[in-house]
Write a protein that holds these residues in place. Structure first.
Motif, mmCIF file in Angstrom:
data_model
loop_
_atom_site.group_PDB
_atom_site.id
_atom_site.type_symbol
_atom_site.label_atom_id
_atom_site.label_comp_id
_atom_site.label_asym_id
_atom_site.label_seq_id
_atom_site.Cartn_x
_atom_site.Cartn_y
_atom_site.Cartn_z
ATOM 1 N N TYR A 132 73.951 -59.436 -85.835
ATOM 2 C CA TYR A 132 72.389 -59.017 -85.641
ATOM 3 C C TYR A 132 72.754 -59.519 -83.747
ATOM 4 O O TYR A 132 72.048 -58.302 -82.608
ATOM 5 N N TYR A 133 73.082 -60.645 -83.449
ATOM 6 C CA TYR A 133 72.959 -61.026 -81.837
ATOM 7 C C TYR A 133 73.671 -59.668 -81.048
ATOM 8 O O TYR A 133 73.710 -59.447 -80.216
ATOM 9 N N LYS A 135 74.516 -57.068 -82.081
ATOM 10 C CA LYS A 135 74.226 -55.350 -81.808
ATOM 11 C C LYS A 135 72.727 -55.296 -80.637
ATOM 12 O O LYS A 135 72.488 -54.760 -80.077
ATOM 13 N N GLN A 136 72.284 -57.072 -80.564
ATOM 14 C CA GLN A 136 71.595 -56.297 -79.486
ATOM 15 C C GLN A 136 71.667 -57.061 -78.953
ATOM 16 O O GLN A 136 70.712 -57.661 -77.015
ATOM 17 N N TRP A 165 70.546 -60.919 -75.096
ATOM 18 C CA TRP A 165 69.963 -59.814 -76.046
ATOM 19 C C TRP A 165 68.525 -59.176 -75.149
ATOM 20 O O TRP A 165 67.341 -59.794 -75.080
ATOM 21 N N CYS A 166 68.424 -58.189 -76.072
ATOM 22 C CA CYS A 166 67.468 -57.636 -75.769
ATOM 23 C C CYS A 166 66.569 -58.257 -76.860
ATOM 24 O O CYS A 166 66.784 -58.982 -77.852
ATOM 25 N N SER A 169 63.422 -55.396 -81.744
ATOM 26 C CA SER A 169 63.865 -54.676 -81.936
ATOM 27 C C SER A 169 63.307 -53.338 -81.586
ATOM 28 O O SER A 169 63.412 -52.219 -81.610
ATOM 29 N N VAL A 172 63.009 -53.906 -75.740
ATOM 30 C CA VAL A 172 64.746 -53.913 -74.448
ATOM 31 C C VAL A 172 64.545 -54.910 -73.371
ATOM 32 O O VAL A 172 65.050 -55.281 -72.900
ATOM 33 N N HIS A 531 69.074 -49.430 -79.077
ATOM 34 C CA HIS A 531 68.626 -50.158 -80.256
ATOM 35 C C HIS A 531 67.825 -50.751 -80.802
ATOM 36 O O HIS A 531 67.434 -49.540 -80.433
ATOM 37 N N GLU A 534 68.246 -54.516 -86.540
ATOM 38 C CA GLU A 534 69.824 -54.733 -87.743
ATOM 39 C C GLU A 534 70.042 -55.593 -88.084
ATOM 40 O O GLU A 534 68.462 -56.531 -88.321
ATOM 41 N N GLY A 537 68.760 -59.489 -88.645
ATOM 42 C CA GLY A 537 67.984 -59.555 -88.159
ATOM 43 C C GLY A 537 67.004 -59.985 -88.496
ATOM 44 O O GLY A 537 66.703 -59.458 -90.114
ATOM 45 N N ILE A 572 64.504 -62.071 -81.495
ATOM 46 C CA ILE A 572 65.192 -63.059 -81.025
ATOM 47 C C ILE A 572 64.524 -64.644 -81.517
ATOM 48 O O ILE A 572 65.768 -65.067 -82.020
#
Length: 591
Positions: A132-133, A135-136, A165-166, A169, A172, A531, A534, A537, A572
């Motif tokens: 998850y992170y 992909k963020q 990280w964004c 979800s 961003v 983004h 994910e 998350g 996050i």
């Protein structure tokens, strides 16, 4: 007349049977063999006393365990007229995949299957949390190009803010902390994620190596540390926010401070409570790995020292109301502790002791902390367990017996309070309750008040649940140690287990808020630059009823005219606290 009576009798019997049809609310992922295992059964019509339940092995359909439901409970604030029963199968420890079954009127009903195995939650979820992170990461070509020359609001000056990280979800932007203007609600965001990764890596290194994911977790933590180093200005403060303005153009982003309704300012310097303290802590702690990212371990430590020295002088200048509060205390405690551990310098020892003592002075006879210098109880939508976690971390270094006793007593009072306020009312799901000031009166409730200092912000509290589960375990091992039950006494273990089970589906909506796990997930949420939601998350979760200023009632929506983010958006801090909690549950015999 007889056919009518027969028909009426049949209708009544059918109605009663329908009313009695149970819903089984259970963790939809897994239980650790050595931890508590509690599901909840809800019905619209009370069940017979001593009603039994069974655990069915889903691979061979054999009954492996039988038990009896607990006494009836109700939560009239949420579901008037509904009756709940706990199904406790803690003593069952055989590994396998199971479904909990209950028969009503000779008709069986079964839960969604779940796993029981040693260290189940850490084993099943941590690799996905790392995914998850990863992909963020704000690392698309568009983001990297824009972030390399990030403008500060109202200025032609640019700085390199690549990485990080964004935040969510649907957002961003990149935050050390938002809500700084509200003073008492600042959540720890990017720096907490890094510290949580480092903490988990150090807590269960053997297990992570066994599962072949330690290098991935460590690399993600180093990636986060590199971003924090870029966010450390040449003037020794951290830039708080890279804000997107929810604009699809990456060049619209700016370094800003943030007020309500997305009003941006040049107040972008982080105080201890605005991400600065946890950033210092994370950099100082990761520096001890003697591993380099794009910066060296020595640069991580030097950056932490610079930022700490700067905030010792300037912190109240950056606090929006010019006053320190409990969030400054526990974030500065974490910063000073990690620097003390890294350097043995008495300056950091003395600062850590000062902040630990300040937290102790904030403790009330009731067991909750006071957030300000007056009468506001400390409550927090995402970091409620952080005062205890910070004190527990401090005690890994503190050797003075008098000071240890003071900190341990504060931890004990806080944990006793968490159990007491949670169990003060009928609460079959074990949802962690809290005390807050509402209309001048201290009130207890399940969810945070929607009328609060931010003027607009409230959302699901899954990070809060993870933080309190973490506090119950790391604090409980210090003040209520016990063999079994993850090393703490049974009530604390059950409390921790039920917070995590709530996130994973044992809640009144049967929603598993970790995406890609369980039976029911929130809808996918798209975001800019590719983004979005994910696997691994964790979404915001359940709230009090919309429109209830005190946070009473209960609500969860997947559609709400654009406001569904309050419940469905991944954020996050949720996964960061979940990571800490399941690492604390695991206990690493491979160290």
């Amino acid at each position: 007349m007889k056919p009518i009576i027969t028909l009426l009798t049949s209708f009544l019997l059918f109605s009663i049977t329908c009313l009695a049809q149970p819903t089984i609310y259970a963790n939809q992922v897994g239980f650790d063999t050595k931890g508590p295992k509690i599901a909840v059964i809800g019905v619209d019509h009370p069940l017979a006393a001593n009603t039994g339940f069974s655990l069915i092995n889903t691979e061979n359909n054999k009954t492996e365990f039988t038990g009896t439901i607990g006494p009836p409970q109700a939560i009239d604030e949420w579901t008037p007229g509904k009756t709940y029963y706990q199904a406790d199968f803690t003593i069952f420890r055989k590994a396998g995949k199971y479904s909990l079954s209950i028969a009503v009127d000779d008709k069986p009903y079964a839960s969604y299957p779940f796993q029981i195995e040693e260290d189940a939650l850490a084993k099943l979820t941590i690799s996905s949390i790392i995914h998850y992170y990863n992909k963020q990461r704000a690392n698309t070509p568009a983001e990297l190009a824009a972030d390399a020359h990030m403008h500060m609001i109202g200025s032609d000056k640019t700085v390199d803010m690549r990485g990080g990280w964004c935040d969510a979800s649907g957002d961003v932007s990149k935050y050390f902390s938002h809500l700084a203007y509200a003073n008492f609600m600042s959540p720890q965001q990017t720096p907490l994620v890094v510290w949580s990764m480092v903490s988990a890596s150090e807590a269960i290194p053997g297990l992570l190596k066994k599962w072949n994911i330690k290098d991935s977790l460590d690399n993600e933590a180093l990636y986060g540390a590199d971003y924090m180093m870029r966010a450390l200005s040449k003037d020794d403060y951290f830039y708080m926010i890279v804000f997107s303005y929810f604009n699809k153009d990456p060049n619209a982003r700016r370094i800003v401070g943030l007020h309500a309704n997305s009003i941006t300012t040049d107040e972008y310097q982080c105080a201890f409570r605005e991400g600065g303290g946890m950033a210092i802590a994370a950099l100082a702690r990761i520096s001890q790995w003697k591993k380099n990212g794009e910066f060296t371990s020595q640069q991580y430590l030097d950056g932490a020292k610079r930022a700490f020295a700067h905030l010792l002088i300037n912190n109240t200048k950056y606090d929006d109301d010019g006053k320190e509060n409990i969030i400054d205390d526990y974030c500065a405690l974490m910063a000073a502790t990690e620097l003390w551990k890294a350097t043995d310098n008495p300056l950091y020892r003395d600062e850590a002791r000062k902040r630990a003592h300040s937290l102790t002075k904030r403790m009330t006879p009731e067991g909750y902390f006071i957030a300000n210098d007056a009468n506001r109880p400390y409550w927090h939508a995402s970091d409620a367990g952080l005062p205890v976690v910070a004190l527990a971390r401090y005690l890994t270094k503190e050797k003075d017996e008098t000071l240890r006793a003071e900190a341990l007593l504060t931890i004990k009072k806080a944990l006793d309070y968490n159990l007491a306020v949670t169990n003060k009312v009928s609460n079959p799901f074990g949802y962690a309750r809290q005390s807050f000031l509402y209309n001048g009166v201290v009130k207890d409730g399940f969810f945070i008040p929607h009328d609060n200092e931010t003027g607009w912000w409230w959302q699901g509290e899954d990070a809060r649940l993870g933080s309190l589960a973490t506090a119950a375990l790391v604090g409980g091992k210090l003040v209520y140690p016990q063999k079994g039950n993850w090393g703490v006494k049974e009530p604390l273990a059950a409390f921790a287990s039920q917070q995590i089970s709530w996130i994973l589906g044992c809640n009144p909506y049967s929603m598993c808020f970790m995406y890609g796990f369980g039976k029911n997930n929130v809808p996918y949420m798209h975001s800019n630059f590719g983004h979005g939601s994910e696997r691994g998350g964790v979404s915001n979760g359940i709230t009090g009823k919309e429109g209830n200023g005190d946070g009473s009632g209960i609500d969860f929506k997947t559609e709400d005219k654009g406001n569904e983010w309050r419940w469905t958006e991944q954020w996050i801090p949720h996964a960061a606290w979940f990571l800490q909690a399941v690492a604390a549950m695991a206990g690493d015999k491979y160290k």
